[in-house]
Design an enzyme around this catalytic site. Structure first.
Site, PDB file in Angstrom:
ATOM      1  N   LYS A 103      30.931  29.824  43.548  1.00  0.00           N
ATOM      2  CA  LYS A 103      32.009  30.684  43.011  1.00  0.00           C
ATOM      3  C   LYS A 103      31.804  30.776  41.515  1.00  0.00           C
ATOM      4  O   LYS A 103      31.292  29.843  40.886  1.00  0.00           O
ATOM      5  CB  LYS A 103      33.376  30.072  43.332  1.00  0.00           C
ATOM      6  CG  LYS A 103      34.560  30.991  43.163  1.00  0.00           C
ATOM      7  CD  LYS A 103      34.617  32.070  44.221  1.00  0.00           C
ATOM      8  CE  LYS A 103      35.717  31.950  45.190  1.00  0.00           C
ATOM      9  NZ  LYS A 103      35.748  32.833  46.313  1.00  0.00           N
ATOM     10  N   GLY A 215      51.126  40.661  47.655  1.00  0.00           N
ATOM     11  CA  GLY A 215      49.872  41.006  46.977  1.00  0.00           C
ATOM     12  C   GLY A 215      49.364  42.314  47.540  1.00  0.00           C
ATOM     13  O   GLY A 215      49.268  42.477  48.753  1.00  0.00           O
ATOM     14  N   TYR A 216      49.049  43.265  46.663  1.00  0.00           N
ATOM     15  CA  TYR A 216      48.643  44.586  47.152  1.00  0.00           C
ATOM     16  C   TYR A 216      47.367  45.042  46.462  1.00  0.00           C
ATOM     17  O   TYR A 216      47.247  46.178  46.020  1.00  0.00           O
ATOM     18  CB  TYR A 216      49.802  45.574  46.947  1.00  0.00           C
ATOM     19  CG  TYR A 216      49.856  46.664  48.013  1.00  0.00           C
ATOM     20  CD1 TYR A 216      50.198  46.362  49.325  1.00  0.00           C
ATOM     21  CD2 TYR A 216      49.565  47.986  47.698  1.00  0.00           C
ATOM     22  CE1 TYR A 216      50.247  47.352  50.295  1.00  0.00           C
ATOM     23  CE2 TYR A 216      49.615  48.991  48.663  1.00  0.00           C
ATOM     24  CZ  TYR A 216      49.953  48.660  49.956  1.00  0.00           C
ATOM     25  OH  TYR A 216      50.009  49.628  50.930  1.00  0.00           O
ATOM     26  N   GLY A 217      46.404  44.126  46.378  1.00  0.00           N
ATOM     27  CA  GLY A 217      45.073  44.497  45.881  1.00  0.00           C
ATOM     28  C   GLY A 217      44.233  44.954  47.060  1.00  0.00           C
ATOM     29  O   GLY A 217      44.763  45.476  48.040  1.00  0.00           O
ATOM     30  N   ASN A 218      42.937  44.730  46.993  1.00  0.00           N
ATOM     31  CA  ASN A 218      42.045  45.185  48.064  1.00  0.00           C
ATOM     32  C   ASN A 218      42.459  44.605  49.425  1.00  0.00           C
ATOM     33  O   ASN A 218      42.615  45.347  50.400  1.00  0.00           O
ATOM     34  CB  ASN A 218      40.601  44.782  47.715  1.00  0.00           C
ATOM     35  CG  ASN A 218      39.642  45.107  48.857  1.00  0.00           C
ATOM     36  OD1 ASN A 218      39.628  44.438  49.877  1.00  0.00           O
ATOM     37  ND2 ASN A 218      38.864  46.157  48.707  1.00  0.00           N
ATOM     38  N   ALA A 219      42.657  43.289  49.489  1.00  0.00           N
ATOM     39  CA  ALA A 219      42.976  42.669  50.785  1.00  0.00           C
ATOM     40  C   ALA A 219      44.357  43.104  51.284  1.00  0.00           C
ATOM     41  O   ALA A 219      44.521  43.493  52.446  1.00  0.00           O
ATOM     42  CB  ALA A 219      42.895  41.152  50.670  1.00  0.00           C
ATOM     43  N   GLY A 220      45.351  43.058  50.401  1.00  0.00           N
ATOM     44  CA  GLY A 220      46.724  43.366  50.808  1.00  0.00           C
ATOM     45  C   GLY A 220      46.899  44.812  51.252  1.00  0.00           C
ATOM     46  O   GLY A 220      47.484  45.091  52.311  1.00  0.00           O
TER      47      GLY A 220
HETATM   48  N1  GLU Z   1      35.368  36.493  47.334  1.00  0.00           N
HETATM   49  C1  GLU Z   1      35.335  36.534  48.771  1.00  0.00           C
HETATM   50  C2  GLU Z   1      35.701  35.175  49.352  1.00  0.00           C
HETATM   51  O1  GLU Z   1      36.395  34.390  48.754  1.00  0.00           O
HETATM   52  C3  GLU Z   1      34.010  37.063  49.283  1.00  0.00           C
HETATM   53  C4  GLU Z   1      32.818  36.262  48.882  1.00  0.00           C
HETATM   54  C5  GLU Z   1      31.514  36.913  49.222  1.00  0.00           C
HETATM   55  O2  GLU Z   1      31.501  37.978  49.797  1.00  0.00           O
HETATM   56  O3  GLU Z   1      30.486  36.316  48.880  1.00  0.00           O
HETATM   57  O4  GLU Z   1      35.396  34.874  50.479  1.00  0.00           O
END
Ligand code: GLU
Length: 413
Positions: A103, A215-220
């Site tokens: 990360k 939360g209303y970003g990409n995932a939300g």
């Molecule tokens: N950021 C996303 C996660 O936490 C995707 C990570 C990725 O695709 O490498 O799983």
């Protein structure tokens, strides 16, 4: 907020005790294998140079190259990144994809930066961190406040550094630049596939059932669209950093998308009343999707949560103390390691397509993703029953067992 890395280590310790994990393997997994801390001088639009702090943590690569997103957030800390890097080691193992965990992040506030400043920051990050990246070493992706456009700048900067295009060095890229069909909504889609499995296990009918999304970003936002499209659910409340909205009759996705595009927020949407983030979490809904940041369900509000299923699209939204409360209340948690793993799974598909130079149709991505999510859901469900533990611990048990096996085969212990 509890120290995120200590919390991550505690979860590892708990699962390791149940698995009777070898002490050397345990020690190896308690800390990241490598970290790079960098200073990033970036010329701002006003002519001044600002020095940003950035990181990349490579937690474990026994099962394959490190994989995981990059966060751009003002409250970023190395301990959050460490915890999330470890989380990626477990997530890739749980989904049984041949990757490890990593990360990255930068302490910055993208909401106050211009496009040019963001581009210069993204390129600066790759210039520094690029030396430890590569399609066979470590492959970043989008995460909190980072976008396909940012991935595109990074892929471009890396291509300049190497003298050739290496699309597989980063995932979550735009379609026109080696991205994969189905990557942009993969996190939400994987979450909905899990919710369907959980509803089956609980004997709950999803058509017409209510959902709330924090939360209303990409995932939300994609969870809103797909909960309606794939499962005919009724999304009654959503929120973002500026506030929340509620309509017991259901919120229309398309109308809300247009409103957010125009105003930058969900709040103020005409066909709903205002609701606070706190109240949204406590609504009597079938499914609650925490889809923003860490530690929103805590020991203070956990006993007020009334959802039947908590589907963790965010990383780490539930604190350990809250976990125990929800479990004792009989709430079905789909833990982050499983629920939001659709993102990294399609990232893996993107890498495979980049390596082969042949790109799949979107429905092929969906079919393969669904199969992966279902298999992982079943292994968590079975392990939870076998060890009589909650789903989060079960997910850790499955994942740690797999990483330990790879380390053993490599002769690391
Ligand atoms: N950021 C996303 C996660 O936490 C995707 C990570 C990725 O695709 O490498 O799983």
């Amino acid at each position: 907020m509890p120290d995120p890395f200590k919390t991550a280590q505690n979860k590892l310790d708990e699962a390791s005790a149940i698995l009777r994990l070898d002490p050397v393997a345990h020690e190896l997994l308690r800390w990241p294998m490598r970290e790079l801390h960098v200073a990033l001088p970036v010329r701002m639009d006003n002519g001044n140079t600002h020095v940003f702090r950035g990181f990349r943590v490579q937690h474990n690569d026994a099962r394959g190259p490190n994989k995981g997103g990059i966060r751009f957030h003002p409250d970023e800390t190395i301990d959050t990144i460490r915890a999330l890097a470890a989380g990626m080691t477990w997530k890739t193992a749980l989904l049984d994809i041949p990757l490890g965990g990593g990360k990255g992040g930068v302490i910055c506030n993208p909401k106050t930066m211009s496009e040019g400043e963001l581009e210069r920051l993204s390129r600066a990050w790759i210039r520094q961190i690029g030396r430890i990246l590569g399609p066979d070493k470590d492959i970043p992706a989008p995460d909190v406040y980072t976008t396909p456009q940012i991935m595109a700048w990074m892929a471009d900067e890396y291509a300049f550094m190497k003298g050739n295009n290496e699309f597989g060095v980063i995932t979550g890229k735009p379609l026109a630049l080696g991205g994969s069909a189905g990557r942009s909504d993969a996190t939400a889609r994987g979450g909905i596939y899990c919710v369907r499995e959980a509803a089956d296990a609980l004997g709950l009918k999803l058509a017409g059932a209510s959902a709330a999304i924090q939360g209303y970003g990409n995932a939300g936002a994609n969870a809103h669209r797909l909960a309606v499209k794939l499962s005919e659910m009724k999304v009654v409340a959503v929120s973002d950093t500026k506030g929340g909205i509620y309509n017991p009759g259901g919120l229309d996705y398309e109308a809300l998308r247009k409103h957010k595009e125009k105003t930058g927020s969900v709040s103020g949407f005409a066909e709903a009343s205002a609701i606070s983030n706190e109240k949204l979490l406590e609504l009597d809904v079938a499914v609650l999707f925490p889809a923003a940041l860490e530690a929103v369900i805590t020991e203070t509000n956990a006993s007020n949560i009334r959802a039947k299923i908590v589907a963790e699209l965010a990383n780490g939204p539930t604190t350990p103390a809250a976990d125990a409360i929800l479990y004792n209340k009989g709430i079905h948690i789909i833990p982050d390691l499983l629920c939001n793993a659709g993102g990294v799974t399609v990232s893996y598909f993107e890498m495979v397509q980049n390596a082969s130079g042949y790109y799949w149709e979107e429905d092929e991505v969906h079919t393969r993703l669904e199969k992966k999510m279902k298999t992982a859901f079943k292994s968590v469900h079975k392990t939870a029953q076998q060890y009589k533990v909650h789903n989060r611990l079960a997910a850790y048990i499955v994942a740690i067992g797999r990483v330990a096996e790879a380390m053993k085969l490599r002769g690391w212990y």
